[in-house]
Structures are given as C-alpha cells and as structure tokens.
Scaffold this active site. Structure first.
Site, mmCIF file in Angstrom:
data_model
loop_
_atom_site.group_PDB
_atom_site.id
_atom_site.type_symbol
_atom_site.label_atom_id
_atom_site.label_comp_id
_atom_site.label_asym_id
_atom_site.label_seq_id
_atom_site.Cartn_x
_atom_site.Cartn_y
_atom_site.Cartn_z
ATOM 1 N N HIS C 192 0.711 -1.438 -0.121
ATOM 2 C CA HIS C 192 0.046 -0.023 -0.060
ATOM 3 C C HIS C 192 0.814 1.202 -0.014
ATOM 4 O O HIS C 192 1.895 1.080 0.867
ATOM 5 C CB HIS C 192 -1.051 0.049 1.221
ATOM 6 C CG HIS C 192 -1.930 1.139 1.243
ATOM 7 N ND1 HIS C 192 -2.885 1.302 0.412
ATOM 8 C CD2 HIS C 192 -1.840 2.428 2.059
ATOM 9 C CE1 HIS C 192 -3.497 2.565 0.559
ATOM 10 N NE2 HIS C 192 -2.851 3.121 1.286
ATOM 11 N N GLY C 201 -6.965 3.191 1.826
ATOM 12 C CA GLY C 201 -8.028 3.341 0.725
ATOM 13 C C GLY C 201 -7.303 3.858 -0.617
ATOM 14 O O GLY C 201 -6.045 3.948 -0.763
ATOM 15 N N LEU C 227 -9.993 -3.446 4.676
ATOM 16 C CA LEU C 227 -9.106 -2.832 3.884
ATOM 17 C C LEU C 227 -7.823 -2.154 4.439
ATOM 18 O O LEU C 227 -7.960 -1.280 5.449
ATOM 19 C CB LEU C 227 -9.837 -1.820 3.114
ATOM 20 C CG LEU C 227 -9.255 -1.148 1.908
ATOM 21 C CD1 LEU C 227 -8.847 -2.300 0.828
ATOM 22 C CD2 LEU C 227 -10.003 -0.120 1.300
ATOM 23 N N ASP C 228 -6.587 -2.533 3.964
ATOM 24 C CA ASP C 228 -5.308 -1.870 4.485
ATOM 25 C C ASP C 228 -5.371 -1.826 5.925
ATOM 26 O O ASP C 228 -4.542 -0.956 6.566
ATOM 27 C CB ASP C 228 -5.430 -0.458 3.819
ATOM 28 C CG ASP C 228 -5.391 -0.498 2.393
ATOM 29 O OD1 ASP C 228 -4.743 -1.324 1.782
ATOM 30 O OD2 ASP C 228 -5.879 0.447 1.980
ATOM 31 N N ALA C 229 -5.604 -2.936 6.726
ATOM 32 C CA ALA C 229 -5.475 -2.817 8.088
ATOM 33 C C ALA C 229 -5.152 -4.557 8.637
ATOM 34 O O ALA C 229 -4.950 -4.640 9.990
ATOM 35 C CB ALA C 229 -6.983 -2.702 8.753
#
Lengths: 284, 284, 284, 284
Positions: C192, C201, C227-229
């Site tokens: 990311h 995001g 998401l992205d966690a």
C-alpha cells in the site's frame, strides 16, 4: 527478586545454549531475555541473558564461581555478570563544546540514562557553570605538552578514587593516553563527528565539505590506541546539499553527535555491547 | 511552446538575477522554474532556469548567440542550453552483475528515466540475454592487458558513431581509460558500493565488514582520473548489524546501488547537476 | 545435510527454550540459528530455529509427529516446519503499473528472491508483454461488478491447480474477495502506497499532498478482510517538500513501493515472519 | 550594514522576480539569498529574500510603505519584513515531561536557537526547578474545567505583557483555547508524538503499538482549532520492531520529539516558514 545480566562468549560448540539455559533452570532462575549470535567466520559464540533469581539465596561471587566451574571452564568461556540494579559510574570528559554535555545531563535527570556521574573533567574551565547548574563536581585539569604525563596521572587518580566504571569523551578534544586506555579497556566511549572510517582525525566536517559529500555522519566507538579506529558502537548520518556551508555541517552534526553518543551510552549502560576483535556485538 | 533549460555559472556579482530574468522577459519567455545558488567561499554564482518560449521564433543557435552577447561575455558566464524535449542518449557499460542493468531498463520502459539507450557494452558476454529481452543492441568488447588500447578505441568509436551524450557504468568492473574520461568529461556516471570517501577501490563491502561499521552506503559520482574521487552526485546508506554477513552486506547494497544510481541518472538527465571544482551543485 | 526451519509459538512458560534445544540435540540436529521473543503483555512465546539434520534419516512427517508428541502437545504449541531447499510458489497479481512487477522479476532472475512464479494474473492485458519477456504464463481475468464471483472462482482455481503457496498483490488495484483471503490466510501480501494507518484506501498520494505532509511512505502487509488494516510486515518512508507535486510524490513513491514490497517478500520467503493478533513478529 | 528578510506571496504573474529584484537593486540593497516557489495548482507565487542595506538610510516603516506602494498593491502581495538582528520572543508551555524543555534551553544556551525566552508556563509545578536552573521566570497556571476561561485570560495577559512573538507547546498536554489560537495565528508551534495524520489525539504511542507499525514518528505543526490538523512544519520517523514495548516506543519517541521540535523552532525563528491553505512552504 534479583535480576542479573550475563554476557558471555566462547568458541562455538554444539549444545551451548541448552547447557546454559539448563544451568539457569537448575538454579531456579527465570530467563526473561536471551539473545545469542554466532560469528561463523571466526567460530565464536556470543550470548546475552537476563534472568530473575530468588534474592535470598543470591550471592554474586558464589554464582560466578559456580558458573565458572560448571560451564566456564568446559567451554573456555569468558563471561561478565552484572546486577541490574547497580547503576554504572560514568565520568564525563569535555573541552569547550557544551551540546553533548547538556544532552547527557538532561537524559540523566529524566531517567533516560541510568548512570551515576561522579564528576565532569575538562582541560578548559568554560563548562564549569553547567556542572554547577546540575550540581556535579567539576575538575579542571589543563593539558599541555609539558604537563601531559602529570595531567594523566591526576586523571587516573580521580577515576580510581571515584570508582569510575567507564568514561565518556563528550567532545573532549584531546588524545587520551595509552595508560588510560589500558586501564579502561573497552570502557572509554568517544563520539567522532564523521561516519568512520571516512574522515578520521581533526576537522572532519571541513574535510567532508571539501570532498563534496552528500551525507555527513557521526560515530561512537570505544577508544583504542589507534586514533578513531576502535570498535564502533553506533553510527548515524544526515543529508547535506551544496546549499550547506561548513557552519551548517557543524550545526547539523551537533544533532547527530547528541543522538549517536546517547544511544551508545544507553547500550553500554544496559550491558548490551560486547567487544571482540575490534568489532562490537550489539544486542537488542 | 518550446521549453528550454539554461544552466549557468559565473563569478558572483550584484544584480545577475535581475539581468538574466530581464533577458528572458524581453525575449517573451515565461520563466517556469528558477533556482540559484551562490558559493560564498569561492564567490561563484550558479543558476538553473526553465522557461517557455514561442516555438515559431525559436532557434537554439541564435538564442545562444544572443545570450552570449548580452550576458555571457559581460559576466564571464559559462552556460548550457538544453531543449527539454530532447532525450539524452545514454550508453550503458556493464560487467556481470545484472541488478543495476535491470533497474535502469525497467525505469526506461516505465518512463521514469527519460533517455534513449543506443547500446549496452560489456567486457563479458553474460548479460547479453537481458539486452535481447529489452531489444537493445549489445556489444561484447573483452578487455585484457594486451588489448586494452584497442578495446578503448573500439569503445570510443561506438560512443561517437551512436552520438552518445553520456555513459553510465552500471557496475562495470573495469577502470575507464583517461582518453575516454577526457572525451566525456563530467559525462561518465559511476556507482560505487560504499559511502565515499570511505572504502574506495575494490571490495568495499569486505572492507566495511572487516571494519565493523554499522552503516554501509553507495555513491554515484562523475568519473575522473583519480579512482572513486570524482564529483559526488548522490549517496545513500542503510544500517547493518553484527548479525549481517558479507553476503548480507552485498545483498543490502544492491538495493542501495539501484536507488542511488537511478537517482543520479534522473538528476543528470533532467540537467539538474552542475559540476564545479570537483563538487556538484544539484538543483531540486 | 538437510536444513530445516521451525517456527513456533505458544503460551509462555519457563524452560521452553531448553526443552526445544534439547529435542533438536537429541535428534542429532545442529542448531545454526535460533531466535526467540516473548510478548510479555500477551504472555506468548515465539521462536524461530534453523538446524541441520542428517539427510538419510530425515522424514518431514515423522519429525513433525515426533515434535508434536514430545513438545507440541505439552506446550499447546503451534508450529510450522519448512525444508529450506523448497522454494515457495508465488503468484503475482498486477493491474497496469509495471514498476513492482519488473522489480520482482528482476530479483527473481538474479537470485535475490528465492521463489518460483507459476503465473502472473491481471485484470488488464497491459502487462502481458512483460510476462512474455520473462517467459512466465500470464492470465488475463477481467473483473467487473457483474462477473466478480465468477472471476474469483477462476482465480482460486488457478491458484489451486498451480499449487501456489502465497500471493503478492504487486499494485493489483482490486479488492480481493473474502473467499480468497480465507483460502490464503496470512498468505496474501499487499503493497500500500502510504505509511499506514495514515491514508488507507484509494489515492493516498493525493491525500498526502492535500494534507501537506513532509514524509510519504509505503507499507507491505498481509491482506485481511478489513481494507489496508492487516498485519504490517515492512514500512519505509521518504522525505517530501512543498516543492514536490503529486506527480513527484508518485515518482518517489515508486521507489518506496519497490523496496518495501521486495523486503516483505524476502522476509516471507525466508519464513521469518510470524503473524499473531494482527501484528507480525519479524525475525532477523 | 542592515540585514533584512522579506517573505512574500501573491497570485502568480509573469515577471514578479524581476520586479522585486529590481526594487532591491534600486534601493541599493545587495541580495544575499533568494528563493522562490510557485504552487502551480493554486497559482500562487512565494518568495523569500534576504538582503543587506546601508544601515544609515534604513527605516523599517518607510521601507515597508515604499515596497507596498511600488509592488505590494500592484501584485496583491502579502509580505512580512524582519530585521535579522531582532531575536523573536518565545514563550514555552510545558506540563510534566522535561525532555523537550531541556533540549530547548540547552540549544538556546549554546546559541543554536536564536530566541529570547521571557518565561516558561505550566499547568503543573513539576518543572519549575529546571526553569530556575536556567534563570528563566516560571509561571504555574493550573487548568481545570472550572477555571479554564480565567486561566486562558491569565495566559493571554502574560503573553501580551511580555511582548511574546510566538509560543511553543513543548509537550504541553492541554488543548489551547480558540481565543489564544486566534491571537497567535500561525504562531503556536506544537510537537505531536506521531507521524500525522496517523494517530492524532491522545496516547499515539499506545495506538501505534496496538496497530503493530514498523515506524513511529513525530510531527511539529502550527496549532489550529482542529486538533493535530494544523500546517505541518517538520516530521521525522524512527524504526521499531516487535521487540519494542510501549515503553521503548516512548523512549525512542523522545529523541524524535526533541529533534523535530527543535528543527521546527529553528526554521520558524529563521523566518523560513510560510503558511498557506493549511500547508507550509519551508525555504532552505
């Protein structure tokens, strides 16, 4: 509970970890930290271990004797035992620059640096007011070609009479005598204002400026007889550009010196540094 | 619209900026970037300027003549004019290591590196398959003590026949001849695998390991006759610990070499680097 | 000699290290690497161990059974055994950006990345020529709202038929389905383009520019449903200034993405990452 | 010779640089530093300029009037003039943490930080001894829900009666009132212990530990009404691993806070920071 730290190294052999951990286990110790490293090129085993023991039964000397008998001899092991609640005594040598001195004293005050400072020593009187501000004895021992031998004798006497464990050269602009170095082997920490081995000796920022480098650095190392060639504990760098003058290099360097020296002091006081063949093993 | 870049330097005098900006203004140019720097120690003024001009009227040679007449002579100014839409032609010299070559080719493909690559040249045949993969001519010119002079002649001929603007030594493990250096002054970019001036010459990772440093680096510089002593364009470092073997140093170093070399190439191709007295001014 | 890696974690208890090292010792293994970590807040013990065993006698399944019987059960230990000579099979998912793909393929070619790549998969056809250049099968599976379920089924089938061990999302601009995530728990690695948890995001470089940050970053993590966690493997940053446009952020970011993703892949393929409670333990 | 600094910004137009440099030229000023930046997205021109003027003729107010008449009005320019020999007066707000306070005071003593410090203010009495050590007045103004409005009034009165130019919140653990923020717009500098926008608000190190990040950071910014959302002046980060406890995060963070805050203070006192649309332009 008594908490101790054991640092050891010896020729690498199979099964050392098991033997040591068993020893602690059998002495009813609880290992709270263990880290080991094997230098495969040299065939040397290093280990750092912290454990908790029952306070009642603990005798430092008998623990050492026991460890030496059971393990030390069999494995040709060199080891050091530290009691974690004993703060080391650190003498601070300075000249005229105050930034590293302030940094050290502030960190001691705030508890970041777990040391006692029995005295500050300088070849100049300039920083005495700072020592006074922090209520620490200050000794002014001028050093000249003529009085050099005598000055060293005085320094050594002070170090011994105060039971000093190690010395920090916090921008002390003098070369330390071989006698002092021998008396405090791997126990004198210097901060040099370049990323060694680039720019050893005097005026490294000037040389760095002259060469047109894009990074400057600082290096903290144990002092050995060869100038700026001792075992490196910690280094760091910062970026410079063509816009930066020598004055800028010096200003940026001050932050590096502070940070790198204080990290080295924290590692040393936490007994996380082991010296071997002019290099360091730095446990985390 | 025609976009051009003007790089210039001259002895520092009052009012140069005003004179130059007025010149552009009067030629109906619109300045879109201007950066200047004065080396106060040496008394030298540097400026980099990008401007847009009406395409119709633009003639490179007459602009240069005009600038030289109005400003260049009066201020003893050395200057270079580049047309921004002209991609420089870069020859790539390699030996056997492929990581920098792959990195350069991938960046060219993705448009990160605005160059043309007329050919790849090597003293070994090993990397020819990579050149083929990217459809770039590959010349294998072995270099030995016996054929050295002849090999250089061949290299020079290739560079000239392809109209090469500059050369990148992407881990080319040979010393370049003074003749080639003279023909491409400040136009041969090398990547050296240490933070110069530490560890010049061969096997720097081995020397770094031996010395026990806590940081390793890479340096990109213009090649001069003195080995690894030319003007530095870009440097970077990464941390190492006692845990890292020489193999680890080499592996970590590959990333440094890639990044540092590609940054230097981007700066050079964007005409952001000016060389003066063995140092660089790197505009942003 | 057979070299294996054992990763394990269990509730922390006294004497685990001694028990495990004794086990290896008794099986005539030679420990060449051992590292352990105790999360004192959670009371969990982690260990990673590499050892050499006699090839002749080695059977993976019987070693596992034996270890489970002697230690695994008694300590409620979860463990994984890897044979070091087995390269994991990695599928690469991409969209249109090519820089991470090129970087991965070049590292595989040069031996930096010890993986097999059975195929590259994309929702766009753009990068097929790169796959061809490197002689790797390329599957184009478009993803739309309508065909999403079917596309996932196809993806899963490909992964299973090729015996894929883990997946890298090398700037794959699609959200991966919960089904895929469940099938490859802690085995899908994403890059990311921000220093998470800042800017999760879409369009993080735009958000970073908008916010006026002075550093931008990239984060590699295992993909989880949120998401992205997911658990972070590696992060890095670079400095930006007011001079940098969004385009500059994106360009600088590409280097970060390459480096951070490749480090994560190297750690994962070397079996140095253990996941626990949405965090990672990364052995050195 | 009188040395002044001029900071200015206005809608971008052709020829501004020439106009301003001509103005200085005509007033017999010698430009010793000039830097400009154009935000092309917003169409705003920024410039910072230092020049030397003949002391005899210099009147600050008439220079300002003249500049406003000739340039300011025509270009809708906002500008500030500083006399370089005027040290700004900085009030220091603290709570109980002493590391940033010590760092600021040491830097002031050594001349690194060119400020006057008329007083230190705290909602707790703990750090008064440090103020005494450095002979700086200390005001203890407790803040509670009940006395909040009154406390602010007292603070504001102190700031005004001492002619304070700007305020530094050196780990002042209170939210500053909108009234104070309005009175000192872009003149209250805070240090927040995370790389914003990650982890705003209370206990960021705890949140960072919880999330399992591999880097932690610190951010210095101007205080605005929205918490931790003001224009960022400087940020920096350091690496952490799974080995680090929350206590380690806090300890590592202290160094970051010191360095980041002191850099922001140096930039602000050198009048190198311009604020626009919640972002900063930081000249070098």
């Amino acid at each position: 509970m008594k908490r101790i730290t054991l640092n050891m190294h010896c020729p690498d052999k199979k099964g050392i970890i098991a033997v040591v951990t068993n020893f602690i286990h059998q002495n009813k110790g609880n290992i709270v930290y263990i880290d080991q490293y094997v230098d495969r090129v040299q065939g040397i085993f290093f280990m750092r271990l912290e454990c908790e023991l029952k306070e009642k039964n603990f005798s430092k000397s008998s623990f050492i004797d026991n460890f030496q008998e059971v393990i030390g001899e069999a494995y040709a092991m060199e080891f050091n035992l530290f009691e974690n609640d004993q703060k080391p005594k650190m003498a601070v040598f300075v000249s005229k620059y105050d930034h590293c001195l302030y940094d050290i004293l502030a960190r001691k005050e705030s508890g970041e640096l777990q040391v006692e400072i029995p005295f500050i020593l300088s070849n100049h009187p300039d920083l005495e007011p700072i020592a006074k501000r922090f209520d620490i004895p200050f000794y002014h021992i001028p050093v000249s070609k003529e009085n050099k031998a005598e000055a060293e004798k005085e320094q050594l006497k002070l170090l011994q009479s105060h039971g000093v464990d190690f010395v920090v050269l916090a921008r002390y602009m003098q070369i330390v005598s071989p006698k002092l170095i021998a008396a405090f082997k791997d126990k004198i920490i210097n901060i040099h204002h370049s990323f060694l081995p680039a720019f050893p000796g005097a005026k490294p920022y000037h040389s760095a400026y002259e060469r047109g480098v894009k990074i400057i650095g600082a290096t903290s190392h144990y002092v050995t007889e060869e100038l700026d060639a001792g075992p490196i504990i910690e280094q760091d760098i910062t970026r410079v550009t063509h816009l930066n003058s020598i004055q800028d290099f010096i200003a940026k360097g001050r932050d590096l010196e502070r940070i790198v020296l204080s990290k080295a002091l924290q590692l040393h006081t936490a007994r996380k540094v082991m010296v071997y063949q002019n290099k360091t093993v730095v446990f985390s």
